[in-house]
Design an enzyme around this catalytic site. Structure first.
Site, PDB file in Angstrom:
ATOM      1  N   SER A  12       0.898  -1.218  -0.075  1.00  0.00           N
ATOM      2  CA  SER A  12       0.285   0.179  -0.186  1.00  0.00           C
ATOM      3  C   SER A  12       0.965   0.776   0.227  1.00  0.00           C
ATOM      4  O   SER A  12       1.964   1.434   1.064  1.00  0.00           O
ATOM      5  CB  SER A  12      -0.722  -0.146   1.402  1.00  0.00           C
ATOM      6  OG  SER A  12      -1.303   1.382   1.639  1.00  0.00           O
ATOM      7  N   HIS A  37      -1.929  -1.765  -3.841  1.00  0.00           N
ATOM      8  CA  HIS A  37      -2.682  -1.956  -3.544  1.00  0.00           C
ATOM      9  C   HIS A  37      -3.243  -0.822  -2.822  1.00  0.00           C
ATOM     10  O   HIS A  37      -1.923   0.147  -2.613  1.00  0.00           O
ATOM     11  CB  HIS A  37      -2.842  -1.998  -2.042  1.00  0.00           C
ATOM     12  CG  HIS A  37      -4.142  -2.104  -1.287  1.00  0.00           C
ATOM     13  ND1 HIS A  37      -5.255  -3.131  -1.230  1.00  0.00           N
ATOM     14  CD2 HIS A  37      -4.320  -1.632  -0.015  1.00  0.00           C
ATOM     15  CE1 HIS A  37      -6.002  -2.627  -0.167  1.00  0.00           C
ATOM     16  NE2 HIS A  37      -5.409  -1.781   0.571  1.00  0.00           N
ATOM     17  N   ASP A  39      -4.991   2.799  -1.957  1.00  0.00           N
ATOM     18  CA  ASP A  39      -6.627   3.400  -0.352  1.00  0.00           C
ATOM     19  C   ASP A  39      -7.308   4.199  -1.085  1.00  0.00           C
ATOM     20  O   ASP A  39      -6.518   5.089  -1.111  1.00  0.00           O
ATOM     21  CB  ASP A  39      -5.367   3.394   0.402  1.00  0.00           C
ATOM     22  CG  ASP A  39      -5.078   2.089   1.395  1.00  0.00           C
ATOM     23  OD1 ASP A  39      -4.175   1.680   1.398  1.00  0.00           O
ATOM     24  OD2 ASP A  39      -5.505   1.206   1.340  1.00  0.00           O
ATOM     25  N   MET A  41      -9.847   7.196  -0.439  1.00  0.00           N
ATOM     26  CA  MET A  41     -10.470   7.445   0.956  1.00  0.00           C
ATOM     27  C   MET A  41     -11.636   8.343   0.547  1.00  0.00           C
ATOM     28  O   MET A  41     -11.258   9.482   0.424  1.00  0.00           O
ATOM     29  CB  MET A  41      -9.812   7.301   2.152  1.00  0.00           C
ATOM     30  CG  MET A  41      -9.244   6.341   2.653  1.00  0.00           C
ATOM     31  SD  MET A  41      -8.125   6.746   4.313  1.00  0.00           S
ATOM     32  CE  MET A  41      -6.827   5.642   4.142  1.00  0.00           C
ATOM     33  N   HIS A  71      -8.735  -0.296  -3.163  1.00  0.00           N
ATOM     34  CA  HIS A  71      -9.544  -0.736  -1.732  1.00  0.00           C
ATOM     35  C   HIS A  71     -10.489   0.577  -1.417  1.00  0.00           C
ATOM     36  O   HIS A  71     -10.201   1.751  -1.275  1.00  0.00           O
ATOM     37  CB  HIS A  71      -8.552  -0.938  -0.495  1.00  0.00           C
ATOM     38  CG  HIS A  71      -8.790  -0.947   0.409  1.00  0.00           C
ATOM     39  ND1 HIS A  71      -8.443  -1.248   1.456  1.00  0.00           N
ATOM     40  CD2 HIS A  71     -10.447  -0.958   0.588  1.00  0.00           C
ATOM     41  CE1 HIS A  71      -9.121  -0.980   2.477  1.00  0.00           C
ATOM     42  NE2 HIS A  71     -10.192  -1.272   1.738  1.00  0.00           N
ATOM     43  N   MET A  73     -12.674   2.865   0.319  1.00  0.00           N
ATOM     44  CA  MET A  73     -13.349   2.785   1.398  1.00  0.00           C
ATOM     45  C   MET A  73     -13.622   4.489   1.472  1.00  0.00           C
ATOM     46  O   MET A  73     -13.290   5.350   1.956  1.00  0.00           O
ATOM     47  CB  MET A  73     -11.896   3.100   2.997  1.00  0.00           C
ATOM     48  CG  MET A  73     -11.504   2.265   3.212  1.00  0.00           C
ATOM     49  SD  MET A  73      -9.716   2.323   3.466  1.00  0.00           S
ATOM     50  CE  MET A  73      -8.552   2.751   2.185  1.00  0.00           C
ATOM     51  N   MET A 142      -9.901  -6.909   6.803  1.00  0.00           N
ATOM     52  CA  MET A 142      -9.370  -5.805   6.816  1.00  0.00           C
ATOM     53  C   MET A 142      -8.380  -6.314   8.786  1.00  0.00           C
ATOM     54  O   MET A 142      -9.540  -6.813   9.959  1.00  0.00           O
ATOM     55  CB  MET A 142     -10.314  -5.090   7.896  1.00  0.00           C
ATOM     56  CG  MET A 142     -10.448  -3.880   6.236  1.00  0.00           C
ATOM     57  SD  MET A 142      -9.076  -3.318   5.211  1.00  0.00           S
ATOM     58  CE  MET A 142      -8.865  -1.797   6.728  1.00  0.00           C
ATOM     59  N   GLY A 149      -2.908   4.344   7.702  1.00  0.00           N
ATOM     60  CA  GLY A 149      -2.369   3.395   7.937  1.00  0.00           C
ATOM     61  C   GLY A 149      -0.962   3.452   8.953  1.00  0.00           C
ATOM     62  O   GLY A 149      -1.454   4.224   9.962  1.00  0.00           O
ATOM     63  N   ASP A 176      -4.811  -7.049   5.552  1.00  0.00           N
ATOM     64  CA  ASP A 176      -4.796  -5.596   4.842  1.00  0.00           C
ATOM     65  C   ASP A 176      -4.530  -4.998   6.458  1.00  0.00           C
ATOM     66  O   ASP A 176      -5.847  -4.833   6.621  1.00  0.00           O
ATOM     67  CB  ASP A 176      -5.277  -5.054   4.053  1.00  0.00           C
ATOM     68  CG  ASP A 176      -5.424  -3.152   3.702  1.00  0.00           C
ATOM     69  OD1 ASP A 176      -5.936  -2.832   3.295  1.00  0.00           O
ATOM     70  OD2 ASP A 176      -4.352  -2.640   4.254  1.00  0.00           O
ATOM     71  N   GLY A 177      -3.601  -4.081   7.071  1.00  0.00           N
ATOM     72  CA  GLY A 177      -3.399  -2.857   8.303  1.00  0.00           C
ATOM     73  C   GLY A 177      -2.265  -3.788   8.834  1.00  0.00           C
ATOM     74  O   GLY A 177      -2.809  -5.036   9.824  1.00  0.00           O
TER      75      GLY A 177
HETATM   76  C1  DX5 Z   1      -5.860   1.376   6.027  1.00  0.00           C
HETATM   77  C2  DX5 Z   1      -5.281   0.858   4.404  1.00  0.00           C
HETATM   78  C3  DX5 Z   1      -4.082  -0.097   4.592  1.00  0.00           C
HETATM   79  C4  DX5 Z   1      -2.800   0.568   4.927  1.00  0.00           C
HETATM   80  C5  DX5 Z   1      -2.464  -0.103   4.985  1.00  0.00           C
HETATM   81  O1  DX5 Z   1      -7.127   2.367   5.818  1.00  0.00           O
HETATM   82  O2  DX5 Z   1      -6.727   0.299   3.533  1.00  0.00           O
HETATM   83  O3  DX5 Z   1      -4.197  -0.489   3.203  1.00  0.00           O
HETATM   84  O4  DX5 Z   1      -2.762   1.810   4.309  1.00  0.00           O
HETATM   85  O5  DX5 Z   1      -0.723   1.009   5.761  1.00  0.00           O
HETATM   86  P1  DX5 Z   1      -0.138  -0.572   7.107  1.00  0.00           P
HETATM   87  O6  DX5 Z   1       0.306  -1.707   6.367  1.00  0.00           O
HETATM   88  O7  DX5 Z   1       1.018   1.235   7.477  1.00  0.00           O
HETATM   89  O8  DX5 Z   1      -1.168  -0.915   7.880  1.00  0.00           O
HETATM   90 ZN    ZN Z   2      -5.784  -1.058   1.849  1.00  0.00          ZN
END
Ligand code: DX5
Ligand code: ZN
Length: 231
Positions: A12, A37, A39, A41, A71, A73, A142, A149, A176-177
């Site tokens: 990500s 990946h 993200d 939002m 992804h 969100m 998740m 992140g 993820d996360g």
């Molecule tokens: C959080 C995201 C994840 C995040 C992962 O909402 O969906 O993809 O960026 O980052 P890390 O690995 O730092 O948790």
């Molecule tokens: Zn994500």
């Protein structure tokens, strides 16, 4: 795990230097990432805003071949299906909590020419995706509360991964996360095969090393579980 699954590492870029999104993405691809990946939002579904299809389209123009997973969100996943398909996205992963008709959203994503991912927030039971596994290509479990992140990995989510792997041996299961070298083993043992990792990779002096370490641990689990299934 079934014959179909292979290990895929999808960094990500969320915590990378987004002012250099292209360079950072290229660095991850050169370090051995299987996919990116991305993200997305909207500040409604999660209390944060990142980027949308115009940015993804520009990135695609610079990185023509790599598999892009967005992804989503966002509070209205249907709204962005066509713009993301036009931007060159390969897999559209949306949250079951945000869709009014998950089957219809899955159908529309596939109709737009993208693979379908359905995502579960930590507070959502795995029961919520049972009826969609046959119309989706992947389930995202998740392992942090979506939005940021660098959060702490939630080990209690492994129960969902184990249940999915036991019941759907050939399903792509993504985590993820908070995933990195210190948490990858529990993800691998539970049966995850698509691995999103942000901070652990983008902050590493040698992303190549992190990616290959996590890949070998996941592949070892895939091979072990496959042997168990075959005997
Ligand atoms: C959080 C995201 C994840 C995040 C992962 O909402 O969906 O993809 O960026 O980052 P890390 O690995 O730092 O948790
Ligand atoms: Zn994500």
């Amino acid at each position: 795990m079934g014959d179909g699954v292979t290990c895929k590492i999808g960094p990500s870029v969320l915590n990378a230097d987004l002012a250099k999104l292209h360079d950072e993405s290229k660095r991850l691809v050169d370090a051995g990432a299987d996919y990116l990946h991305l993200d997305v939002m909207d500040g409604h579904f999660v209390p944060n805003i990142t980027f949308g299809h115009p940015v993804v389209k520009c990135l695609r123009a610079k990185i023509p071949k790599t598999f892009f997973e967005t992804h989503m969100m966002v509070s209205n996943p249907d709204q962005w299906i066509d713009p993301m398909a036009d931007a060159g996205v390969n897999q559209y992963t949306f949250h079951v909590e945000a869709s009014e008709d998950v089957n219809e959203t899955c159908r529309r994503v596939r109709e737009a020419g993208m693979k379908v991912g359905v995502a579960l927030k930590p507070g959502t039971s795995v029961e919520a995706v049972k009826e969609y596994v046959d119309v989706a290509d992947m389930v995202l479990v998740m392992t942090v509360e979506p939005g940021f992140g660098g959060q702490k990995f939630m080990s209690d989510m492994m129960e969902k991964v184990r249940w999915l792997r036991e019941n759907y041996p050939a399903l792509d299961i993504e985590v993820d996360g908070g995933v990195g070298p210190s948490t990858i083993q529990q993800c691998a043992e539970a049966g995850a095969n698509m691995i999103v990792s942000g901070t652990a990779i983008t902050s590493a002096p040698d992303p190549k090393d992190i990616i290959s370490t996590m890949r070998s641990q996941v592949q070892a689990s895939i091979d072990k579980l496959r042997v168990q299934v075959e005997v």
